[in-house]
Design an enzyme around this catalytic site. Structure first.
Site, PDB file in Angstrom:
ATOM      1  N   ASP A   3       0.713  -1.373   0.063  1.00  0.00           N
ATOM      2  CA  ASP A   3      -0.041  -0.173  -0.144  1.00  0.00           C
ATOM      3  C   ASP A   3       0.775   1.113   0.011  1.00  0.00           C
ATOM      4  OD1 ASP A   3      -2.138  -1.883   0.506  1.00  0.00           O
ATOM      5  OD2 ASP A   3      -1.921  -1.582   2.708  1.00  0.00           O
ATOM      6  N   GLU A 211     -11.565  -0.374  -3.067  1.00  0.00           N
ATOM      7  CA  GLU A 211     -10.773   0.183  -1.920  1.00  0.00           C
ATOM      8  C   GLU A 211      -9.611   0.984  -2.607  1.00  0.00           C
ATOM      9  OE1 GLU A 211      -9.189  -3.087   0.357  1.00  0.00           O
ATOM     10  OE2 GLU A 211      -8.200  -3.843  -1.373  1.00  0.00           O
TER      11      GLU A 211
HETATM   12  O1  FUB Z   1      -3.159  -3.537   3.604  1.00  0.00           O
HETATM   13  C1  FUB Z   1      -4.371  -3.841   4.162  1.00  0.00           C
HETATM   14  C2  FUB Z   1      -5.541  -3.502   3.130  1.00  0.00           C
HETATM   15  O2  FUB Z   1      -5.079  -4.153   1.930  1.00  0.00           O
HETATM   16  C3  FUB Z   1      -5.383  -1.968   2.611  1.00  0.00           C
HETATM   17  O3  FUB Z   1      -5.810  -1.246   3.419  1.00  0.00           O
HETATM   18  C4  FUB Z   1      -6.168  -2.354   1.367  1.00  0.00           C
HETATM   19  O4  FUB Z   1      -6.207  -1.279   0.313  1.00  0.00           O
HETATM   20  C5  FUB Z   1      -5.483  -3.356   0.678  1.00  0.00           C
HETATM   21  O5  FUB Z   1      -4.163  -3.282  -0.259  1.00  0.00           O
END
Ligand code: FUB
Length: 310
Positions: A3, A211
């Site tokens: 991320d 997301e």
């Molecule tokens: O790293 C945890 C979660 O996985 C992140 O917040 C999301 O975007 C995904 O990459």
């Protein structure tokens, strides 16, 4: 590390990733296996050939008074000589909230505020600085809990997904207060439309928001990019205003090895780069991700050339 949020501060490139580790939590659709507990910061002055400095642990859940578990994707903004880190973390009731931590330098260490931001929920905050204002984009469905909220209120019935032919659950955007510590207004939905001006629907898994919001500006257009989650694409939509609406344009990155896909886009020393992660070094173990960077290229009309993830 996963991320990656990337910014250029004082002429140097800083990477703010999540910090994966082998915590032994079983994999499930809520993402409990992403059980992270601290952050490192990295920096470099040469993306392609330079050394990367690891600035060590800059924030740890043991120093956050309201911490439950799972420190997910963060982002950092600079204002008036201070650096503000925004991070999602589950509180002691297992509800994702967004916290702020402050540093005097881009590499930290970051000191957390005693409480999460008032009215905050869900995950993956990213910050756009524009004409002296700061906008936060956030949200994520499934384990990111966005399906539990409507009009910024927790739904009494719990998680509610629209029907496949209804508009998809939108990410949110909100202007930050002058002191950078709170929302200055109620978060608004970010509309992602198709080229006919119709909202992308919940059943359109190859285009609907899941997301990993990121916003950057190129040639006076705002580019809202995001992950489609279960179809594993990074795609983007463009608009004329930080609040949107944004019109879907296409895919930035095809699926990588691993389940999640998450990114940031930044210009450094005259080139544009896509920072992201995959699970190649961990042989596909989905909760042990590693950072990657690749040059990102635009066509004459401002569209982004699709990059192959594998
Ligand atoms: O790293 C945890 C979660 O996985 C992140 O917040 C999301 O975007 C995904 O990459």
């Amino acid at each position: 590390m996963a991320d990656p949020s990337v910014h250029v501060f004082n002429g140097r490139l800083y990477i703010y990733p999540s910090h994966d580790w082998e915590s032994g939590v079983q994999e499930n659709d809520s993402g409990d296996h992403f059980n992270m507990k601290d952050y490192h910061v990295f920096s470099t002055d040469d993306v392609e050939n330079g050394e990367i400095t690891d600035h060590g642990v800059v924030l740890d859940t043991k120093d956050i008074p309201w911490a439950g578990r799972q420190l997910w994707d963060n982002d950092v903004a600079h204002k008036n000589g201070k650096y503000y880190m925004y991070y999602p973390l589950k509180d002691q009731n297992d509800i994702f909230r967004i916290g702020v931590a402050i540093a005097d330098r881009p590499e930290g260490p970051f000191k957390p505020q005693p409480e999460p931001m008032r009215g905050s929920y869900s995950i993956d905050p990213c910050i756009l600085e524009e004409k002296g204002e700061y906008y936060m984009y956030f949200g994520g469905i499934w384990g990111g809990q966005l399906q539990r909220y409507k009009n910024n209120k927790a739904l009494e019935a719990g998680a509610t997904y629209p029907a496949d032919n209804e508009p998809a659950i939108p990410p949110r955007v909100v202007k930050l207060s002058d002191d950078m510590l709170q929302f200055a207004e109620a978060p608004k939905p970010v509309l992602i439309l198709d080229k006919d001006g119709k909202p992308i629907t919940q059943g359109d898994n190859e285009r609907r928001f899941f997301e990993a919001s990121w916003v950057h500006k190129y040639n006076d257009k705002y580019y809202f990019s995001y992950s489609t989650g279960d179809t594993h694409l990074l795609c983007y939509a463009t608009g004329d205003n930080p609040y949107g609406p944004f019109t879907y344009q296409g895919v930035i990155l095809t699926p990588v090895i691993g389940w999640t896909t998450h990114h940031s886009i930044a210009e450094f020393k005259g080139k544009w780069y896509l920072f992201h992660h995959d699970c190649v070094p961990s042989n596909g173990v989905t909760w042990l991700r590693s950072l990657k960077v690749v040059e990102l290229k635009y066509n004459q009309d401002g569209s982004i050339q699709t990059i192959q993830g594998q």
